[in-house]
Design an enzyme around this catalytic site. Structure first.
Site, short mmCIF file in Angstrom:
data_model
loop_
_atom_site.label_atom_id
_atom_site.label_comp_id
_atom_site.label_asym_id
_atom_site.label_seq_id
_atom_site.Cartn_x
_atom_site.Cartn_y
_atom_site.Cartn_z
N ARG A 93 0.85 -1.19 0.00
CA ARG A 93 0.00 0.00 0.00
C ARG A 93 0.89 1.24 0.00
NH1 ARG A 93 -2.43 -2.90 4.20
NH2 ARG A 93 -1.56 -1.43 5.69
N GLY A 230 -3.58 -4.39 -2.61
CA GLY A 230 -3.97 -3.42 -1.59
C GLY A 230 -4.31 -2.06 -2.15
N CYS A 280 1.57 -8.06 12.18
CA CYS A 280 1.73 -8.02 13.64
C CYS A 280 1.02 -9.19 14.32
CB CYS A 280 1.21 -6.70 14.20
SG CYS A 280 2.23 -5.28 13.80
N THR A 283 -3.50 -12.27 11.32
CA THR A 283 -4.04 -13.49 10.71
C THR A 283 -3.67 -14.73 11.52
OG1 THR A 283 -3.99 -12.51 8.50
CG2 THR A 283 -4.07 -14.91 8.62
#
Length: 630
Positions: A93, A230, A280, A283
């Site tokens: 992104r 993204g 982080c 998922t």
């Protein structure tokens, strides 16, 4: 259909596509498509329905246009995004060129990247002009959220990239039939994307003119000269920006959150949401062994019959593949290594097999990757060594292909939320898990105070500690003071039924810079949170929240991980690091003191936390063991 629109469209649409568009009987949609055709000048336009044959056509187009290449395992394909150097690429992104189009006289606050609407439209429409010559424009329809639900939002995607549509076919629910129910209303999100100039590998090459603009006045996203999902899969983070504004108008919440079912004693399932910045552990938390997943990224929250309920806006996962391995992420690893429809992006390919960083096996020393033909030790034009696979390499899969999918994942009523987690990369301040004192304390000190070290999911430098309000800062489409107020008000409406709020930190290190936890320790933190949400374990109060007791954690470590969790480890991990916590308060207070329209509760909660920390410091010093707390 309006005669003016029909005259434009009939020169580009075949009979089946024209019939598909006319059956929707929506003048607002016709105008959107006609304008895109006039602007982008495609050779042909294909309007798709929910027919599985249309989805198969898209997949074949992605392969025929060489946006994807088949791999050895049946159903697997690979896509590459544009790359020039480590600092000039299309691998994540791009926040610098993602902007809101703001009409004169309106402001979204100084933290939101914006441009005058007239100026921005003139610029990006200039890039769109003739951008689809020689190509086929694809028009596809999706639903954000379950079909026939109070949560669902209808969407129209226009693009010249079959890869983009193929990705969305895996990630979202089909929405052609659902859009019919709008009965001509313009209440749907619009997305227009053009790949732009491409190189020999069919990747976007005009990186300098990449633009991603959000026209919130029209519920529209415009992106050009980019392929990275993204930036181009409009229904993902780009739609989140539109949904945040819609939620603000209508009194619900659109959040950057996973949803999971945590399985407690006696077959009980408690549903949690969680906001974590990319890379982080978001998922991997949603995919924890023994638990069930409903979604890994985006959630809509509404109050229904006095309860906080939520749905996953998506039907698939566009996940970071780095460090997915059979030990730490067995469910995802299994899915990625067996036959079935999977799109890999920006991995290493050798002998038609995909390889990625941290996959738990030795990587080949040559192959094709995001930079082209690759051998170990290669450097880019800027002198940076090119890794075997990109750190932000991805996979795209359907949720229904997962063996651990929760049976309620597609329930039109959503699921009741029992707890909310906030967490980021924090090497020196926060404990691994703690519970807030109440809703307001949690929203302010855990959500609105979230900081994290940057990762490869965003273009730019990595490892920099940044403020990331509720892991949603770069997506917020309203002033952040109003966004925080909306969250505070949501809990106020729920009163005693508000979900518990927890702060997590999987990345705490000791003085030597070593991580204090393994990747699987989060299994324990999640089970503890589930028990706390039902008042089945006690906690000790610290200045920053309620901490687990050693006697509750040790049995969980043994049961879940067959691991002896020592009292020394407990003390090291849950010691309150007062200087670091005070320094964090300094940073967060400085941010909010300079922001307009910040709710008074924010500075009040931060001041109260400072007072508690300073009182503990005066009584017991800079670093206080959890065993010394009362």
């Amino acid at each position: 259909m309006d005669t003016k629109h029909k005259d434009i469209l009939k020169t580009k649409l075949d009979n089946a596509s024209m019939a598909n568009l006319e059956r929707l009987a929506n003048d607002k949609l016709d105008a959107f498509v006609a304008d895109a055709v006039t602007l982008c000048q495609p050779d042909a336009v294909k309007v798709l329905s929910d027919d599985p044959a249309d989805m198969e056509w898209v997949r074949r187009q992605a392969l025929d246009q060489r946006e994807e290449t088949l791999l050895k395992t049946p159903g697997h394909s690979v896509h590459f995004d544009g790359f020039r150097t480590a600092m000039v690429n299309d691998q994540g992104r791009d926040t610098e060129v993602t902007k809101y189009l703001v009409p004169k006289g309106m402001t979204l606050g100084k933290r939101l990247n914006s441009i005058d609407r007239d100026e921005g439209l003139a610029e990006i429409r200039g890039y769109f002009k003739g951008a689809m010559k020689g190509r086929t424009m694809i028009v596809r329809f999706y639903s954000l959220g379950p079909l026939n639900s109070a949560f669902s939002i209808q969407c129209a995607q226009i693009t010249d990239s079959a890869y983009v549509v193929h990705s969305e076919d895996l990630l979202y629910r089909p929405g052609y039939e659902q859009l019919k129910k709008l009965a001509g209303s313009g209440d749907f999100f619009r997305f227009l994307h053009a790949t732009g100039a491409v190189d020999d590998r069919r990747t976007s090459s005009d990186i300098e003119h990449k633009r991603i603009y959000i026209d919130h006045t029209q519920d529209m996203v415009l992106s050009v000269n980019t392929q990275y999902a993204g930036n181009t899969v409009g229904l993902k983070k780009l739609a989140l920006r539109l949904a945040i504004q819609k939620a603000d108008r209508e009194g619900w919440l659109a959040e950057h959150m996973f949803i999971m079912g945590v399985h407690g004693p006696g077959g009980r399932v408690t549903y949690f949401t969680g906001a974590f910045p990319s890379a982080c552990g978001k998922t991997s938390t949603a995919m924890l062994g023994g638990e069930t997943i409903l979604g890994d990224d985006l959630a809509y929250l509404r109050i229904i019959d006095g309860q906080a309920r939520c749905v996953n806006t998506e039907a698939g996962i566009f996940g970071i593949i780095r460090d997915v391995n059979p030990k730490d992420d067995p469910a995802i690893y299994d899915l990625l290594t067996k036959p079935g429809e999977v799109i890999f992006s920006n991995v290493l390919v050798n002998d038609s097999n995909p390889y990625w960083l941290g996959m738990g096996r030795e990587l080949p020393t040559s192959g094709e990757n995001f930079a082209g033909k690759w051998t170990k030790g290669m450097k880019d034009a800027g002198g940076a060594e090119i890794p075997a696979a990109h750190p932000n390499a991805r996979y795209t899969v359907r949720l229904t292909d997962l063996g651990n999918l929760d049976p309620k994942w597609n329930d039109p009523q959503g699921v009741a939320i029992g707890g909310i987690m906030y967490g980021g990369r924090d090497s020196d301040t926060s404990v691994p898990v703690q519970e807030s004192f109440n809703w307001t304390h949690g929203i302010v000190t855990m959500g609105a105070s979230l900081e994290s070290e940057t990762t490869a999911a965003t273009v730019g430098k990595t490892g920099v500690r940044t403020f990331d309000l509720m892991s949603i800062l770069q997506f917020v489409a309203i002033p952040i003071g109003r966004y925080i107020a909306n969250n505070l008000n949501f809990g106020t409406k729920l009163a005693a039924k508000a979900p518990r709020i927890f702060g997590t930190n999987y990345y705490l290190k000791n003085a030597a810079g070593e991580y204090l936890n393994t990747r699987l320790d989060k299994m324990v933190w999640v089970k503890w949170m589930e028990l706390r949400s039902h008042n089945e374990v006690q906690a000790v109060e610290a200045p920053t929240g309620r901490l687990p007791l050693y006697q509750d954690l040790a049995p969980l470590f043994k049961k879940l991980l067959n691991k002896d969790f020592t009292r020394q480890e407990y003390v090291e991990q849950f010691t309150i690091r007062i200087p670091e916590n005070l320094a964090k308060l300094d940073r967060i207070e400085a941010i909010y003191k300079n922001e307009p329209e910040i709710p008074p509760a924010v500075l009040h909660e931060l001041a109260a936390q400072r007072k508690r920390l300073e009182a503990l410091k005066a009584a017991k010093g800079d670093y206080v063991s959890p065993l010394d707390l009362k």
